[in-house]
Design an enzyme around this catalytic site. Structure first.
Site, mmCIF file in Angstrom:
data_model
loop_
_atom_site.group_PDB
_atom_site.id
_atom_site.type_symbol
_atom_site.label_atom_id
_atom_site.label_comp_id
_atom_site.label_asym_id
_atom_site.label_seq_id
_atom_site.Cartn_x
_atom_site.Cartn_y
_atom_site.Cartn_z
ATOM 1 N N SER A 148 43.888 -16.455 21.177
ATOM 2 C CA SER A 148 43.836 -15.168 20.865
ATOM 3 C C SER A 148 44.910 -15.109 19.644
ATOM 4 O O SER A 148 44.921 -15.982 18.834
ATOM 5 C CB SER A 148 43.992 -14.143 21.911
ATOM 6 O OG SER A 148 43.956 -12.630 21.384
ATOM 7 N N ASP A 205 32.716 -12.898 24.388
ATOM 8 C CA ASP A 205 33.966 -12.315 23.737
ATOM 9 C C ASP A 205 33.514 -11.670 22.539
ATOM 10 O O ASP A 205 33.270 -12.182 21.657
ATOM 11 C CB ASP A 205 35.153 -13.627 23.526
ATOM 12 C CG ASP A 205 35.974 -13.180 22.744
ATOM 13 O OD1 ASP A 205 36.403 -11.835 22.628
ATOM 14 O OD2 ASP A 205 37.010 -13.839 22.486
ATOM 15 N N HIS A 265 36.868 -11.701 26.160
ATOM 16 C CA HIS A 265 38.034 -12.075 25.584
ATOM 17 C C HIS A 265 38.951 -12.987 26.803
ATOM 18 O O HIS A 265 39.420 -14.047 26.310
ATOM 19 C CB HIS A 265 39.014 -11.143 24.679
ATOM 20 C CG HIS A 265 39.821 -11.578 24.045
ATOM 21 N ND1 HIS A 265 39.554 -12.604 23.115
ATOM 22 C CD2 HIS A 265 41.362 -11.502 23.941
ATOM 23 C CE1 HIS A 265 40.524 -12.841 22.535
ATOM 24 N NE2 HIS A 265 41.851 -12.019 22.935
#
Lengths: 380, 204
Positions: A157, A322, A355
């Site tokens: 991320s 995601d 995610h």
């Protein structure tokens, strides 16, 4: 609390702190005259300092990536799945460093630190830092630790964005970059979610323009809302459906606005427990760091041009469900690297967890990560 | 990896690719060809693969593998960005083979392609005598459970090349041991089991 520490865990770890008194020029124009970074290390640095790996944390992460601080800890560090003896980032082989970033609230200098110039909390006056600033601070930490070149810089991320920025800012100071569930910049939708989170915090009556600590209060309600919103975007529709469906807390409908569905209860719990240990100004800052990240911007918005000088070898991973940083966003990075004939491998892992999948032990994910890291460590 | 361990059609292809070339290998499996060519001839490039286990094995052996579905084309690759685009034993499993072939020739300066020849005598005999869809060494799957949805013959393929203005630079017709015999040289569409081609797009 772990009764015994699992064999494949780092075990008990103690954070360390590094002081810096050489001013750090920030991208926003301001300067941090002095600051400190808190960090953890796992494993042992080898004689020629060639086995060092930097772990970059995401929005709500910190320096505690693996192991336990005490036998009373309920949970291990945030990336226990991937860091430890025999795990993809193997502490038997590598020297692993994970700092809390500048602007954080877990021990590195940030909004809850005292501003040496005023003797008061930095609060909202802590300068807005960027991924680039973080990378420069991490590079100074590397120097302090006697690491001239990282074997790998790894992150998921927002952490993946730091790994990407490392390859651009210091092309000769990392051998490998591993970018997981990330993106080369935020989309309008991503920024929109961040803006709602910020507004939730800022409009909390206890926010006091960010000076809540002087007022002996905290914008807890706003931070809870921000986290609840964020949490929805980290999970997929399927993952939420599988976990909660339309399950009720008490088998009956009350026709009021109290918690009725399990998913409501879960979100409130997540929001509350997060708000108990996170600073609202740091949360605001982290969302801005995300919004501003756009390494291609200085290169005519051409990501391939931005990556022209990188020397690292890349592994890019994404997860099918995601939608916060979709696989398509990862392929933007991959295609820009391919256009430059850089070394890159890419896999889209089938996962329903959204995610957050990058924190979860998904067999295909761990097997690819492990295989890649074997090659990273092959010449040690 | 020594040449002896390389699939023989890949070994044959490797003799067609010069040193230091930049290649894209479509449906690269575990990356054997790339690994071999990199060691032998300093060849760079990427393999495209859809099977996650193969990707994992390819990464394990240190080649650059990109997870990509060939049925979605090669739009993420610019024109002439590779010296060679290679695809072995995969054309027959592609949804739009003519489109992918045109994509290969757009992205690569040249393309190398191999496929099983459906007109091999054993298939002809199987169909005419037994009256069932051929099952053979080169086509081992039954019709209802096969990835091979677009089988063609050497004649069919060369006709497509003609229609699409594709120039055949080199051709090899071999059996499943990838040996060239007198039979498959004289009557390739009858005795050839596997066809290998080196192609380029003619200037229009």
């Amino acid at each position: 609390m772990p009764k015994t520490i699992p064999e494949n865990s780092i075990g008990l770890v103690t954070p360390k702190t590094c002081q810096f008194d050489h001013p750090l020029q920030l991208e926003c124009g301001q300067t941090l005259s002095e600051y400190e970074l808190i960090y953890e290390t796992y494993g042992t640095l080898n004689a020629d300092a060639s086995n060092a790996i930097l772990i970059c944390h995401a929005l709500s992460g910190d320096h505690h990536a693996a192991g336990y601080h005490s036998m009373q800890d309920r949970k291990p560090g945030w990336w226990e799945t991937c860091i430890g003896p025999g795990k993809p980032i193997d502490s038997n082989q590598f020297f692993i460093v994970c700092p809390n970033n500048l602007g954080g609230c877990k021990g590195s200098t940030g909004p809850i630190s005292i501003n040496p110039q005023t003797g008061k909390y930095y609060g909202p006056d802590f300068p807005i830092v960027t991924v680039q600033d973080w990378v420069h601070a991490q590079e100074r930490l590397a120097q302090q630790l006697g690491i001239n070149k990282w074997l790998a810089v790894i992150g998921g991320s927002l952490g993946g964005m730091q790994a990407l920025q490392w390859s651009i800012s210091y092309p000769d100071k990392l051998e490998y970059a591993i970018i997981i569930a990330s993106a080369p910049k935020l989309s309008a939708q991503n920024i929109a979610f961040n803006e709602v989170a910020r507004q939730a915090i800022i409009s909390d009556p206890n926010f006091h323009q960010g000076h809540y600590l002087e007022n002996n209060t905290r914008p807890t309600h706003g931070l809870i809302l921000a986290r609840m919103l964020g949490h929805i975007t980290y999970l997929s529709d399927d993952a939420m459906g599988a976990k909660f469906g339309r399950e009720l807390r008490n088998d009956t409908l009350y026709y009021n606005y109290d918690v009725e569905f399990q998913v409501e209860s879960y979100l409130r719990y997540q929001g509350r427990s997060f708000a108990d240990h996170f600073d609202a100004n740091t949360y605001l800052l982290m969302t801005k760091v995300l919004d501003y990240f756009d390494p291609a911007h200085a290169f005519n918005d051409d990501l391939a041009l931005a990556l022209k000088a990188v020397q690292a070898k890349f592994l890019v991973l994404s997860f099918t469900s995601d939608w916060r940083f979709s696989p398509k966003r990862s392929t933007e990075i991959v295609n820009a690297l391919i256009a430059n004939r850089k070394q890159v491998s890419y896999a889209e892992i089938t996962a329903h967890q959204g995610h957050d999948a990058f924190l979860i032990p998904i067999p295909d994910y761990l097997s690819i990560f492990h295989a890649y890291m074997q090659n990273v460590g092959a010449h040690l | 990896m020594s040449k002896a361990y390389l699939r023989t059609d890949l070994a044959l292809i490797s003799t067609w690719i010069p040193e230091n070339a930049h290649i894209l290998d479509l449906g690269c499996g575990k990356g054997d060809l790339l690994k071999y060519l990199h060691t032998k001839a300093n060849i760079t490039g990427y393999g495209l693969e859809i099977n996650i286990q193969n990707i994992s094995k390819g990464i394990d052996s240190g080649v650059n593998i990109i997870h990509q579905n060939l049925n979605h084309g090669l739009q993420n690759f610019p024109d002439n960005s590779f010296d060679y685009v290679v695809m072995t034993q995969t054309l027959q499993a592609i949804k739009k083979p003519a489109y992918l072939l045109s994509e290969m020739l757009r992205v690569g300066k040249q393309s190398i392609i191999t496929f099983p020849n459906f007109a091999h005598w054993s298939h002809r005999l199987y169909l005419s005598v037994i009256g069932k869809m051929p099952v053979s060494r080169s086509l081992p799957n039954p019709w209802y459970d096969t990835p091979n949805i677009h089988l063609c013959t050497i004649k069919d393929f060369e006709l497509l090349c003609k229609e699409e203005n594709i120039q055949i630079l080199q051709r090899a017709i071999v059996n499943t041991e990838h040996r060239s015999t007198m039979g498959n040289q004289i009557f390739p569409n009858f005795f050839g089991e596997i066809a290998l081609y080196r192609l380029q797009q003619k200037n229009t």
